[in-house]
Design an enzyme around this catalytic site. Structure first.
Site, mmCIF file in Angstrom:
data_model
loop_
_atom_site.group_PDB
_atom_site.id
_atom_site.type_symbol
_atom_site.label_atom_id
_atom_site.label_comp_id
_atom_site.label_asym_id
_atom_site.label_seq_id
_atom_site.Cartn_x
_atom_site.Cartn_y
_atom_site.Cartn_z
ATOM 1 N N ARG A 99 -32.233 -77.356 48.912
ATOM 2 C CA ARG A 99 -33.346 -78.297 49.071
ATOM 3 C C ARG A 99 -34.372 -78.101 47.956
ATOM 4 O O ARG A 99 -34.579 -76.994 47.486
ATOM 5 C CB ARG A 99 -33.995 -78.050 50.437
ATOM 6 N N ASN A 138 -29.718 -84.219 46.800
ATOM 7 C CA ASN A 138 -30.285 -84.411 45.457
ATOM 8 C C ASN A 138 -29.750 -83.400 44.444
ATOM 9 O O ASN A 138 -29.348 -82.314 44.826
ATOM 10 C CB ASN A 138 -31.813 -84.306 45.531
ATOM 11 N N HIS A 193 -32.932 -92.215 41.105
ATOM 12 C CA HIS A 193 -33.762 -91.864 42.263
ATOM 13 C C HIS A 193 -34.617 -90.690 41.832
ATOM 14 O O HIS A 193 -34.129 -89.595 41.623
ATOM 15 C CB HIS A 193 -32.887 -91.465 43.454
ATOM 16 N N THR A 248 -39.045 -83.684 53.169
ATOM 17 C CA THR A 248 -39.145 -85.052 53.681
ATOM 18 C C THR A 248 -37.955 -85.262 54.618
ATOM 19 O O THR A 248 -36.896 -84.678 54.397
ATOM 20 C CB THR A 248 -39.095 -86.131 52.571
#
EC number: 1.1.1.27
Length: 332
Positions: A99, A138, A193, A248
Site C-alpha cells: 500500500r 497501484n 491514474h 483510501t
C-alpha cells in the site's frame, strides 16, 4: 431416525452447484473489503470469494460478511488462501499488494507489487481461465500491463480501474462548484491514474452545454475562476485522504462496484478505464492508460476516440513514455 431437516424439507433434486455470476476479490485490506461490500450491496454476484495470505484476517472478514447474509442477496460467501475457492469466477478483482505510504508516489510501489502479481495471476488464471481481470492495486496502469503479460489473456479481458475514480472525484468537485449532482456533471480525466492524469476541459458539460464555450479560459492559467484547481484537487485528494485516515477505501470500492456492474450486467456503459493504448495518440509502446471504454460482458469491447488538443495529446504521450520507462526495467 429422520433429522429435523429431513422432517421439514423434502428434497426434489440433487443440484450441482456451479455459480453463474461469481466474483472474486483478491486482497482483503481496506480497499478489497470496500469493493466487497459495495458489490454485495449492488447484488451483482451469486457467489463472492475472498482470497488473501493472512488467514485469520481473511476468515474474520468472511464471517463478518456472512453474518450480514439476512440483509444481502448473495447466497454464498467463501474465502481461502488456496485459489481453488475462486474457481469459475466471471470477474476477478485484484486489490492485493503493498500500500502507498504517506507521501509515497504510486509509481514507487511498482517492483514490490510485480513480485506479488507473479504469484497471484497464474493462480487466478488456473481456476478461472475465462474470467475478466480487474486490476485495482497501484500503480494501476503498470500493474494492469503486468497482469496482461503474465495472464496471457486478450487485452479486452484485462482492465485497470484507472481514471474511473479520478473522473468521479473530478465530477464531484465540479458538482460542488456548480450546485449540481455529479451524475449531471460530465467531465473526463484520462491518462495515468495519479499525478500525470489529463483533464479534458473541452468535454466538460452540464446538459450538453460546454463549459469551455461559455468560459474560454477554462483550465488555463489565465482563468480568473481557477478551474485548474479542480484537477489539482483530484490529483492531491488521495494523498490528503491517506494523510488524514491512513488509506483510501470507500470511493475506490464504490468505483470498482460501478465497473463490476457494467461488466456483470453487460451494460455497455462508457468508463475511463486503463486499457492497452498502443497505436492511439502516437503511442508506440505496450502501455495501459485510461481512455473512455465501452464495458460489458467481454470486458472492453470498444473505446471512444476522444478529440484531444495538441497539449492534451502531448501530456498523454509523456505519461506513456514515463510508464514505458518503468515497465521496460521490470523483472518478471
Amino acid at each position: 431416525m429422520a433429522t429435523l431437516k429431513d422432517q421439514l424439507i423434502h428434497n426434489l433434486l440433487k443440484e450441482e452447484q456451479t455459480p453463474q455470476n461469481k466474483i472474486t476479490v483478491v486482497g482483503v485490506g481496506a480497499v478489497g473489503m470496500a469493493c466487497a461490500i459495495s458489490i454485495l450491496m449492488k447484488d451483482l454476484a451469486d457467489e463472492l470469494a475472498l482470497v488473501d495470505v493472512i488467514e485469520d484476517k481473511l476468515k474474520g472478514e468472511m464471517m463478518d460478511l456472512q453474518h450480514g447474509s439476512l440483509f444481502l442477496r448473495t447466497p454464498k460467501i467463501v474465502s481461502g488462501k488456496d485459489y481453488n475457492v475462486t474457481a469459475n469466477s466471471k470477474l476477478v478483482i485484484i486489490t492485493a499488494g503493498a500500500r502507498q505510504q504517506e507521501g509515497e508516489s504510486r509509481l514507487n510501489l511498482v517492483q514490490r507489487n510485480v513480485n506479488i502479481f507473479k504469484f497471484i495471476i497464474p493462480n487466478v488464471v488456473k481456476y478461472s481461465p475465462n474470467c475478466k481481470l480487474l486490476i485495482v492495486s497501484n500503480p494501476v496502469d503498470i500493474l494492469t500491463y503486468v497482469a496482461w503479460k503474465i495472464s496471457g489473456f486478450p487485452k479486452n479481458r484485462v482492465i485497470g480501474s484507472g481514471c474511473n475514480l479520478d473522473s468521479a472525484r473530478f465530477r464531484y468537485l465540479m458538482g460542488e462548484r456548480l450546485g449540481v449532482h455529479p451524475s449531471s456533471c460530465h467531465g473526463w480525466v484520462l491518462g495515468e491514474h495519479g499525478d500525470s492524469s489529463v483533464p479534458v476541459w473541452s468535454g466538460m458539460n452540464v446538459a450538453g452545454v460546454s463549459l469551455k464555450t461559455l468560459h474560454p479560459d477554462l483550465g488555463t492559467d489565465k482563468d480568473k475562476e481557477q478551474w485548474k484547481e479542480v484537477h489539482k484537487q483530484v490529483v492531491e485528494s488521495a494523498y490528503e485522504v491517506i494523510k488524514l485516515k491512513g488509506y483510501t477505501s470507500w470511493a475506490i470500492g464504490l468505483s470498482v462496484a460501478d465497473l463490476a456492474e457494467s461488466i456483470m450486467k453487460n451494460l455497455r456503459r462508457v468508463h475511463p478505464v486503463s486499457t492497452m493504448i498502443k497505436g492511439l495518440y502516437g503511442i508506440k509502446d505496450d502501455v495501459f492508460l485510461s481512455v473512455p471504454c465501452i464495458l460489458g460482458q467481454n470486458g472492453i469491447s470498444d473505446l471512444v476516440k476522444v478529440t484531444l488538443t495538441s497539449e492534451e495529446e502531448a501530456r498523454l504521450k509523456k505519461s506513456a513514455d514515463t510508464l514505458w520507462g518503468i515497465q521496460k526495467e521490470l523483472q518478471f
